[in-house]
Design a protein around this motif. Structure first.
Motif, PDB file in Angstrom:
ATOM      1  N   LEU A 106      11.074   6.337 -11.941  1.00 41.78           N
ATOM      2  CA  LEU A 106      10.041   6.488 -10.921  1.00 41.78           C
ATOM      3  C   LEU A 106       8.704   5.915 -11.394  1.00 41.78           C
ATOM      4  O   LEU A 106       7.962   5.332 -10.610  1.00 41.78           O
ATOM      5  CB  LEU A 106       9.896   7.956 -10.518  1.00 41.78           C
ATOM      6  CG  LEU A 106      11.091   8.540  -9.761  1.00 41.78           C
ATOM      7  CD1 LEU A 106      10.890  10.019  -9.503  1.00 41.78           C
ATOM      8  CD2 LEU A 106      11.339   7.780  -8.463  1.00 41.78           C
ATOM      9  N   THR A 107       8.401   6.044 -12.678  1.00 44.01           N
ATOM     10  CA  THR A 107       7.177   5.471 -13.232  1.00 44.01           C
ATOM     11  C   THR A 107       7.195   3.957 -13.122  1.00 44.01           C
ATOM     12  O   THR A 107       6.211   3.336 -12.709  1.00 44.01           O
ATOM     13  CB  THR A 107       6.995   5.895 -14.702  1.00 44.01           C
ATOM     14  OG1 THR A 107       6.856   7.316 -14.750  1.00 44.01           O
ATOM     15  CG2 THR A 107       5.780   5.243 -15.330  1.00 44.01           C
ATOM     16  N   MET A 108       8.310   3.356 -13.463  1.00 45.62           N
ATOM     17  CA  MET A 108       8.419   1.894 -13.384  1.00 45.62           C
ATOM     18  C   MET A 108       8.319   1.400 -11.942  1.00 45.62           C
ATOM     19  O   MET A 108       7.643   0.413 -11.660  1.00 45.62           O
ATOM     20  CB  MET A 108       9.725   1.415 -14.004  1.00 45.62           C
ATOM     21  CG  MET A 108       9.737   1.540 -15.512  1.00 45.62           C
ATOM     22  SD  MET A 108      11.186   0.801 -16.257  1.00 45.62           S
ATOM     23  CE  MET A 108      10.837  -0.934 -15.999  1.00 45.62           C
ATOM     24  N   ILE A 109       8.951   2.099 -11.028  1.00 51.60           N
ATOM     25  CA  ILE A 109       8.900   1.703  -9.622  1.00 51.60           C
ATOM     26  C   ILE A 109       7.478   1.854  -9.091  1.00 51.60           C
ATOM     27  O   ILE A 109       6.962   0.977  -8.402  1.00 51.60           O
ATOM     28  CB  ILE A 109       9.906   2.524  -8.788  1.00 51.60           C
ATOM     29  CG1 ILE A 109      11.335   2.119  -9.167  1.00 51.60           C
ATOM     30  CG2 ILE A 109       9.670   2.341  -7.298  1.00 51.60           C
ATOM     31  CD1 ILE A 109      12.409   3.028  -8.620  1.00 51.60           C
ATOM     32  N   GLY A 110       6.826   2.961  -9.430  1.00 49.39           N
ATOM     33  CA  GLY A 110       5.448   3.184  -9.001  1.00 49.39           C
ATOM     34  C   GLY A 110       4.488   2.173  -9.589  1.00 49.39           C
ATOM     35  O   GLY A 110       3.579   1.689  -8.911  1.00 49.39           O
ATOM     36  N   ALA A 111       4.671   1.809 -10.859  1.00 49.19           N
ATOM     37  CA  ALA A 111       3.794   0.843 -11.521  1.00 49.19           C
ATOM     38  C   ALA A 111       3.902  -0.538 -10.874  1.00 49.19           C
ATOM     39  O   ALA A 111       2.963  -1.330 -10.949  1.00 49.19           O
ATOM     40  CB  ALA A 111       4.138   0.753 -13.005  1.00 49.19           C
ATOM     41  N   ARG A 112       5.000  -0.800 -10.242  1.00 53.63           N
ATOM     42  CA  ARG A 112       5.180  -2.086  -9.569  1.00 53.63           C
ATOM     43  C   ARG A 112       4.791  -2.023  -8.089  1.00 53.63           C
ATOM     44  O   ARG A 112       4.984  -2.978  -7.338  1.00 53.63           O
ATOM     45  CB  ARG A 112       6.627  -2.549  -9.714  1.00 53.63           C
ATOM     46  CG  ARG A 112       6.920  -3.014 -11.133  1.00 53.63           C
ATOM     47  CD  ARG A 112       8.378  -3.293 -11.350  1.00 53.63           C
ATOM     48  NE  ARG A 112       8.625  -3.912 -12.631  1.00 53.63           N
ATOM     49  CZ  ARG A 112       8.645  -3.268 -13.793  1.00 53.63           C
ATOM     50  NH1 ARG A 112       8.406  -1.968 -13.828  1.00 53.63           N
ATOM     51  NH2 ARG A 112       8.885  -3.908 -14.922  1.00 53.63           N
TER      52      ARG A 112
END
Length: 102
Positions: free
Chosen positions: A40-46
């Protein structure tokens, strides 16, 4: 001279950061919470979280009309060439952003 004001680091961690390391899931599910949060962090960061929460919907493609052999809008009318190109562009943009989230 006055002391320097503290600065806040507003930059995201680099993708090489431990925050972006995704642990491999084990059969017993022991790392599920860490895995989920990192994904979820990676998706949000993108900037793609709206693909997860359902706010972004896939554009509906025009369907073929079997009688006329042409593409038709959901209301049954014929789209103009520019409308077809715009819809194709929207579908491509959606798929380009949706695919990495999957």
């Amino acid at each position: 001279m006055s002391p320097a004001a503290p600065t806040m680091d507003t930059m995201l961690p680099s993708t090489g950061s431990a925050l972006f390391n995704i642990p491999q899931l084990t059969e017993d599910g022991m790392k599920w919470i860490t895995y989920k949060e990192r994904i979820l962090t990676m998706i949000g960061a993108r900037g793609l979280m709206h693909y997860i929460d359902g706010c972004t919907m896939k554009p509906v493609p025009y369907g073929p009309d079997s009688k006329m052999g042409k593409m038709t809008k959901p209301d049954g009318t014929l789209p103009m060439e520019m409308e077809i190109k715009d819809l194709d562009k929207k579908l491509n943009e959606f798929l380009i952003k949706d695919s990495p989230v999957k």
